[in-house]
Scaffold this active site. Sequence first.
Site, PDB file in Angstrom:
ATOM      1  N   TYR A  49       0.021  26.109  19.258  1.00 24.70           N
ATOM      2  CA  TYR A  49       0.356  26.033  19.987  1.00 24.70           C
ATOM      3  C   TYR A  49       1.181  24.979  20.671  1.00 24.70           C
ATOM      4  O   TYR A  49       1.985  24.225  21.789  1.00 24.70           O
ATOM      5  CB  TYR A  49      -0.544  26.559  20.902  1.00 24.70           C
ATOM      6  CG  TYR A  49      -0.706  26.515  22.035  1.00 24.70           C
ATOM      7  CD1 TYR A  49       0.344  27.782  22.939  1.00 24.70           C
ATOM      8  CD2 TYR A  49      -0.394  26.197  23.047  1.00 24.70           C
ATOM      9  CE1 TYR A  49       0.568  27.468  24.241  1.00 24.70           C
ATOM     10  CE2 TYR A  49      -0.659  25.826  24.949  1.00 24.70           C
ATOM     11  CZ  TYR A  49      -0.048  26.998  25.502  1.00 24.70           C
ATOM     12  OH  TYR A  49       0.979  26.800  26.169  1.00 24.70           O
TER      13      TYR A  49
ATOM     14  N   SER B  41       4.071  23.254  28.520  1.00 22.74           N
ATOM     15  CA  SER B  41       2.239  22.639  28.833  1.00 22.74           C
ATOM     16  C   SER B  41       1.858  21.078  28.654  1.00 22.74           C
ATOM     17  O   SER B  41       2.531  20.946  28.168  1.00 22.74           O
ATOM     18  CB  SER B  41       1.900  23.108  28.044  1.00 22.74           C
ATOM     19  OG  SER B  41       0.390  23.466  27.581  1.00 22.74           O
TER      20      SER B  41
ATOM     21  N   GLY C 191       4.799  33.326  27.178  1.00 24.20           N
ATOM     22  CA  GLY C 191       4.050  32.384  26.189  1.00 24.20           C
ATOM     23  C   GLY C 191       3.044  33.012  25.433  1.00 24.20           C
ATOM     24  O   GLY C 191       2.035  33.770  26.134  1.00 24.20           O
TER      25      GLY C 191
ATOM     26  N   LYS D 292       5.121  23.685  22.276  1.00 17.72           N
ATOM     27  CA  LYS D 292       5.673  23.532  23.707  1.00 17.72           C
ATOM     28  C   LYS D 292       6.141  21.704  23.380  1.00 17.72           C
ATOM     29  O   LYS D 292       7.207  21.880  24.125  1.00 17.72           O
ATOM     30  CB  LYS D 292       4.041  23.515  24.342  1.00 17.72           C
ATOM     31  CG  LYS D 292       3.142  24.215  25.026  1.00 17.72           C
ATOM     32  CD  LYS D 292       4.252  24.971  25.389  1.00 17.72           C
ATOM     33  CE  LYS D 292       3.536  27.109  25.556  1.00 17.72           C
ATOM     34  NZ  LYS D 292       4.485  27.776  26.108  1.00 17.72           N
TER      35      LYS D 292
ATOM     36  N   ASP E 261       9.905  41.599  29.038  1.00 20.35           N
ATOM     37  CA  ASP E 261       8.572  40.850  28.560  1.00 20.35           C
ATOM     38  C   ASP E 261       8.216  42.622  27.400  1.00 20.35           C
ATOM     39  O   ASP E 261       8.630  43.509  26.882  1.00 20.35           O
ATOM     40  CB  ASP E 261       7.268  41.730  29.601  1.00 20.35           C
ATOM     41  CG  ASP E 261       6.035  41.049  29.761  1.00 20.35           C
ATOM     42  OD1 ASP E 261       5.898  39.554  30.172  1.00 20.35           O
ATOM     43  OD2 ASP E 261       5.561  40.865  28.636  1.00 20.35           O
TER      44      ASP E 261
ATOM     45  N   LEU F  92       9.976  38.879  21.793  1.00 22.99           N
ATOM     46  CA  LEU F  92      10.344  37.070  22.047  1.00 22.99           C
ATOM     47  C   LEU F  92       9.762  37.576  20.077  1.00 22.99           C
ATOM     48  O   LEU F  92      10.791  36.169  20.109  1.00 22.99           O
ATOM     49  CB  LEU F  92      10.030  36.919  22.739  1.00 22.99           C
ATOM     50  CG  LEU F  92      11.012  36.683  24.165  1.00 22.99           C
ATOM     51  CD1 LEU F  92       9.902  36.129  25.293  1.00 22.99           C
ATOM     52  CD2 LEU F  92      12.294  36.378  24.081  1.00 22.99           C
TER      53      LEU F  92
ATOM     54  N   SER G 298       6.161  40.592  32.920  1.00 19.11           N
ATOM     55  CA  SER G 298       4.388  41.141  33.456  1.00 19.11           C
ATOM     56  C   SER G 298       3.525  40.619  33.738  1.00 19.11           C
ATOM     57  O   SER G 298       1.877  41.537  34.420  1.00 19.11           O
ATOM     58  CB  SER G 298       4.306  41.930  32.471  1.00 19.11           C
ATOM     59  OG  SER G 298       5.799  42.609  31.935  1.00 19.11           O
ATOM     60  N   SER G 299       3.058  40.057  33.511  1.00 18.96           N
ATOM     61  CA  SER G 299       1.008  38.289  33.725  1.00 18.96           C
ATOM     62  C   SER G 299       1.884  37.493  34.308  1.00 18.96           C
ATOM     63  O   SER G 299       2.475  36.529  34.367  1.00 18.96           O
ATOM     64  CB  SER G 299       0.955  38.630  32.724  1.00 18.96           C
ATOM     65  OG  SER G 299      -0.727  38.499  32.739  1.00 18.96           O
TER      66      SER G 299
END
Length: 267
Positions: A157, A117, A77, A161, A36, A52, A14-15
Amino acid sequence: MSFNDKRIVVTGASSGVGQATALALMNAGAFVIGLDVKPANDNCNQFILCDLSNPDSIDEAVLQIKQPINGLANIAGVPGSLPADVVFKVNFLGLRYLTNLLLPKLADKACVVNVASTAGAGWRNRKAVSTSLLTLGGWHQCLARFQELSMNAVATYDFTKELVILYTMLVASNQRHRGVRVNSVSPGAVCTPILADFYDTMGNELLQSLKQQAGGRDAYPDEIANAILLMLDPRGFWVNGTDLIVDGGAEVLMNLEGLAIPPLPFN
Ligand code: NAI
């Protein structure tokens, strides 16, 4: 690159990067199944609302995904400005839970791409604790072990990753026998709605210096999408179980420090 007749699942559709990837895949002929937590516009052939951070929601979503499935792009994410548990669930537990449910449904020679990332580039330093979590298959068991680490959300975060990069290698190793390739893509800073959070949580000075090294700007979402399509290419190529850094060369600064020469701005 043609994805004609290929059915590809894209999370985070969605983004930002997920939206750009879904559009690029549709333009290349794929049937895109977008997942999403927020509704998507016209960039998917089928859209499934899915949270999720909730295994029940993922179970329900998977029931709606018909075979064959030729590719899976795990892109959704959240940044470290959200609570640590949410970051851990969305960025790692949810990605892993969805992937593990879809793996048996993937066609031979399918491709999986997990978006990690450059924030996960330090995975070697924390490999022992990461692998101990990777061996805990259950959602609640793994979450409980993570909570024992008492990590703040910003560190979480990066940690998620790192886990995504290692989980990618693990799945690549156990799917190799049927030609399913599994790779991760690690973007540097990308101009999407969550970038402002990264400038806050990771530090303006660091991200500005990386931006300068990359040529004076952050990436556009379609530049990351193009790398994801490359890794999903159904023609296949001899890349498996690896992490592709897509940061315009910014990481050179982290590796060479003062030796790295900032390029002149180029757009
Ligand atoms: P974004 O915020 O534009 O897109 C993230 C998408 O994930 C959104 O559509 C959002 O609704 C969805 N999402 C969030 N929570 C969800 C949940 N519980 N269930 C299902 N979907 C959920 O951000 P962007 O930049 O496109 O991020 C895509 C990926 O790229 C993320 O994994 C992010 O960590 C990674 N990334 C982004 C960078 C950046 O600078 N923007 C840098 C490096 C990695």
